[in-house]
Scaffold this active site. Sequence first.
Site, short mmCIF file in Angstrom:
data_model
loop_
_atom_site.label_atom_id
_atom_site.label_comp_id
_atom_site.label_asym_id
_atom_site.label_seq_id
_atom_site.Cartn_x
_atom_site.Cartn_y
_atom_site.Cartn_z
CG ASP A 292 -6.05 5.39 2.66
OD1 ASP A 292 -4.89 5.84 2.65
OD2 ASP A 292 -6.97 5.91 3.30
CG ASP B 223 -4.25 12.84 3.39
OD1 ASP B 223 -4.03 12.46 2.24
OD2 ASP B 223 -4.79 12.12 4.25
CD GLU C 198 -9.27 13.41 -1.45
OE1 GLU C 198 -9.58 14.04 -0.41
OE2 GLU C 198 -8.25 12.73 -1.53
#
Length: 861
Positions: free
Chosen positions: A548, A426, A429
Site C-alpha cells: 500500500d 492478501d 502476514e
Amino acid sequence: MLLKCNIVALFYLGATAVSANTAAVLGTVPPSSTVCPGYHVGYIQNTTDGFTASLKLAGTPCNLYGVDIADLTLSVSFDTNDRLHVHVQDTAGKQYQIPSSVLPLDPSHGAGKARSSLQFDYSQDKTSGFGFRVRRGSEVIFDTTGHPLIFEDQYIEVTSKLPADANIYGIGEAPDFFRRDTANTIKTLWNREAAGEFGKNSYGSHTVYLELRGNSFHGAYLHNSHGMDIVLANNTIQYRILGGTADFYFFNGPSALDVISQYTELVGRPYRVPYWALGLHNCRYGYSSVYEVNDVIANYSKASIPLEAVWSDVDYMDTGRGFTFDPVNYPLSEMQKQLEALHASNQRRVLIVHPAIQHNVSYDPYARGAANDVFVKNPDGSEYITQVWPGYSVLPDWFGANTDSWWGGELTRFLDKLSVDGLWIDMNEPSTFCVGSCGSGRPADEVPPYPWTVDPQPHRPVNFSNHLLAPPYSIHQALVELSDSTIETTAVNAQGIAEFYTHNLYGYMHSKSTYNSLAKYRPNTRPFLLSPTTFAGSGKYVSHWVGDNHSNFFDLRVSISSMLDFGIFGIPMMGADICGFEDDTTEELCARWVEVGAFYPFARDHNMYGAIPQELYRWPTVAEASRRALGIRYSLLPYIYTHLQNSVEKGWPLARALVFEFPQVAATAGIDTQFLVGDALLISPVLTEGETSVDAFFPSGIWYDWYDYSAIKGANANVTLDAPLEHVNVHIRSGRILPGQNPALTTAESRKGEFFLIVAADGNNHASGSLYYDDGETFDTPHRWINLDYNDNVLTIKQVNGNYTIAPCLSKISLLGVRDVKTVMVNDVHVAVTIAHTNGASIVEGLCVDLNADAVISFDF
Ligand SMILES: *[C@@H]1O[C@H](CO)[C@@H](O)[C@H](O)[C@H]1NC(C)=O
Ligand SMILES: *[C@@H]1O[C@H](CO)[C@@H](O)[C@H](O)[C@H]1NC(C)=O
Ligand SMILES: *[C@@H]1O[C@H](CO)[C@@H](O)[C@H](O)[C@H]1NC(C)=O
Ligand SMILES: *[C@@H]1O[C@H](CO)[C@@H](O)[C@H](O)[C@H]1NC(C)=O
Ligand SMILES: *[C@@H]1O[C@H](CO)[C@@H](O)[C@H](O)[C@H]1NC(C)=O
Ligand SMILES: *[C@@H]1O[C@H](CO)[C@@H](O)[C@H](O)[C@H]1NC(C)=O
Ligand SMILES: *[C@@H]1O[C@H](CO)[C@@H](O)[C@H](O)[C@H]1NC(C)=O
Ligand SMILES: CC(=O)N[C@H]1CO[C@H](CO)[C@@H](O)[C@@H]1O
C-alpha cells in the site's frame, strides 16, 4: 488492499500514540558484546563434505538476552563449487529450525574443499573466542573474528567485518534506497502488514544480501525464520536473532546474476508465470458493482489502452467473507457473464482471497475447517480469534495435517462457481485488527452482525514476563510489540509450536498451499498468484508488489529500489501500484508512474477506496503515456518472456540495477533511479514533479534511442534527455539483439503478431541475443530456444533446443549502428524487401523468415 477503513485508521492512531511510550519501556539497548565469553573450539571431525567441530562456552555465561547455550556444534560443508554452508547449532537440537518439509533446500553437497571457490578457516582469540572467516582466494568476504559469538535460547549475535563504505544490496523487506547505508541501517525482519515508514519492516522477510567489492559480487543468506535485526554500522554487519541457529550459506558469485542464481538454486527458482501475467492489470478498492467494473473494461477498450486482467478487491464479497459474492452488487450470475465476456476477448480475471475465515458455525468454510481441525489455537487449545473484514475470524494453521486439503477444497468449490484465472492472496502476514485473541470464548454460533466494528481500545500492557510476547531483546519492529496486527506470538500450531518461531513463515506456507491447490485444480495450467507476504523461496509460488504505497513522487522513486530488491530475493515478478494506492493521484504523477510501471515486471494500476479514479484512460496525457509505454512493453513481450525464462532456469532478475550489468563502473553502485529490463533495455524515467527533462547515466558503449534510433555515445557520465510528460526515455544497449512482435491490446493477440528483431551493433559490428518461446500457459508445453548472433553483416538464427512451433514469421529487422543496407539475402537467396534509413539505422521490412529453422541473413551495403 489492507487495513483501510476509517475505524481501523482510528484504531491505529491510538496504537501509534501508545507506541512512543511503550517502545521506550521495551527498550532497544544495543548489545554490549564485550561482556560475553564466546566459545572455544573442541573436538574436530572431518566429514565427506567438510568438517564438524564442537564449540564450548568459554567462560561465565553472560545471559545477555536469554540463556547462554554451553554446547554448540559447528558444521562446515562445501556444498557446491560456489556455495559454502556454515552452521552453528545447539548440540542438543532444541532450538527451532525451519523444517525441510516446509522449505526444502537444494541438497547438493560434497563439492569437496579442493574444488570450492570459497574457503573456510577459524581462529580462537583470548577475549572473543571462536571466530571464522570465509575467503575467496586471498579476499576475506565474511569475518567474525574479534567479535564473540553469542548463542542464547532467545538471542544469537553474529558480527562480521565490512570494508569501509561497503556496497551492500538486499535484506528486507523494507522500503529503502537500493544501495544500503552501511553507516546506519537496521533492517528488521518481522512480517508486518504495512503502509509503512521508510526503512521499517514490512510484509516479508529476506536475509540474503549481495556485496560488491572491486568488480566482483558475493552473497550470504541466513536460514532462520525468527524475528531479527540485521544492523549495518561501524563497518560491520551484525545479526541479532531472536532464536534458532546461526545457519549461513555463502555464495561466490562473482557476478550479481551468479550470486542470485546460486541463492535461488538453494531456496528455489521463481515459478513460471503464464504469459498473460505480463499484460496490464487493473484494480481498485471501491468499485461499487460488477457493472462499474464492466464500464472500466469497456472504457479501456475505447481508449485503446491494453487491459489484460481485471481485478477485484474485497468489494465483490458478501460482507467481507471469503468464497462468497455480494448478492446485490456482485451477483454470481453477473460475475459469470463478465468472466465469459472477458475470456471471449482474451482477457483475464483475478480476485482477492484472504486466509481469515469468519468465525460462524453457519458459514461452511468455517464449519468444514473446524471439523478438520485446521485453525490456529490458543495455548489452551481453544481457537485463536482475529478480527478482519468479516468480523471475528479464525486463521488456517498451515502446519495442520488436514489444512492443505481443506484449503484446496474451499478453493475448488469457489473456482467451480467462478473459474477466475488468478488469485490475490492478501493479508497473509497474517493480519488482524486486534491484539491477542480478541474473540476468545465467544461461541461460533453468536456472530456479531455486519458491519462489525473495532473498539479503538488503548494498547494492552505488555507482559514482560512472557518471553514469547516480549523477548528480552526487542527487535526494531515498527509497532509496539511483536504481536501487534498479527497472530499473538504465544498462539500455537498443530505441532505445539508457538507463532513466535514461525510467524515469518505464515505467508510463505499460505502461498505454497494455494499454489499447490491451483496446480492440482487445473493440472496443466500455470497458476498466477500475488502475495504481499514473502519469505526465502516464495518466488517458487507467488509474485509480489510493494504494497500500500502512496500517490506521491517519492514513493514512485522508491518503488524502483523495492523492485530491484525483489530481484535479489528471487521474486522477479514485482511492481508497485501504478499511479499510487493511497491518496489522490494527479494527472502528472499518474503519467510518470505508468512510464515506470510499464516496465515493472508486474504492471498493475490499483487504487484506494475513496481516492479519485485513476484508470489509465482518465486523462488524455495519461492515456497517451500509457499507449506509448505499454506499446513498448507489448512489442517486447518475447524479449521480456525470454528473460523471465532465464529467471525460471537460472534465477536471474528481469528488472536489473545498472550495477548488476556494469559493476566495473563505480558510479553505477548507487543508481536506483534508472534500471534495465533484462540486459539490453535501459529505462530513464522522470521521478520528480514538474520536470520535463532527466539526467540519465550512460555507461560507456553506444545506446540507441528506442523511438528514433539516434545514438548516444555513453561516457560513464550523465546526459540530459528531453522528457515531455507523455514520453519516457528508453535506450537499447549496443551489442544486443532484442526480439519482439507487432503488438496488440492483449497478450494473446500480440502473440499472433509478426516478429521483429532489433539488432543493435556494437563498435565491432557485433550483437547477440536469444529468444525463448512456448505456449505461455501449460506446464508441459514444448518450447523453443533460439540463439541470435550478428557478426560482420551476417545475422545467424540458430536453433538451440525445443520443438514448439512459432507460427508468425520474422518480418522485420532493424539494424542499428551499421552502414545503410542496400540488399538482403536469406540463406544465400536475394529477397525483395523494403529498406528505410533513419538516423543511421536500416529498417528492413517485408521478410518472412521461419523461426522454426536455422537461417542465415546477410546484409549488403
Ligand atoms: C581433516 O582434514 C584436513 C585436511 O582437509 C587434515 O589436515 C586433517 O588432518 C584432517 N583431520 C583429521 C582428524 O582427520
Ligand atoms: C557503533 O559504535 C559506537 C561507538 O562504539 C557505538 O556507540 C554504537 O552503538 C555502535 N553502533 C552499533 C549499531 O552497534
Ligand atoms: C466510462 O466512460 C464513460 C464515457 O466517457 C463515462 O461516462 C463513465 O463514467 C466511465 N466509467 C468508468 C467506470 O470509467
Ligand atoms: C453466518 O453465516 C451464515 C451462512 O453463510 C450467514 O447467513 C450469516 O449472515 C453469517 N452471519 C454473519 C453475522 O455474517
Ligand atoms: C505474563 O506472562 C507470564 C509468563 O507466561 C504468565 O505467567 C502471567 O500470567 C502473565 N501475566 C498476565 C497478567 O497475563
Ligand atoms: C546524474 O544525475 C543524477 C540525477 O540528477 C545525479 O543524482 C547524479 O549525481 C548524477 N551523476 C553523475 C555521475 O553526475
Ligand atoms: C517435441 O519434442 C518432444 C520432447 O523431445 C517430443 O516428445 C515430441 O514428440 C516432439 N514433438 C514433435 C511434434 O516433434
Ligand atoms: C507499504 C510500503 O511499501 N510503503 C512504502 C511506500 O513508499 C514509501 C517511500 O516513500 C515508504 O516509506 C513506504 O514504507
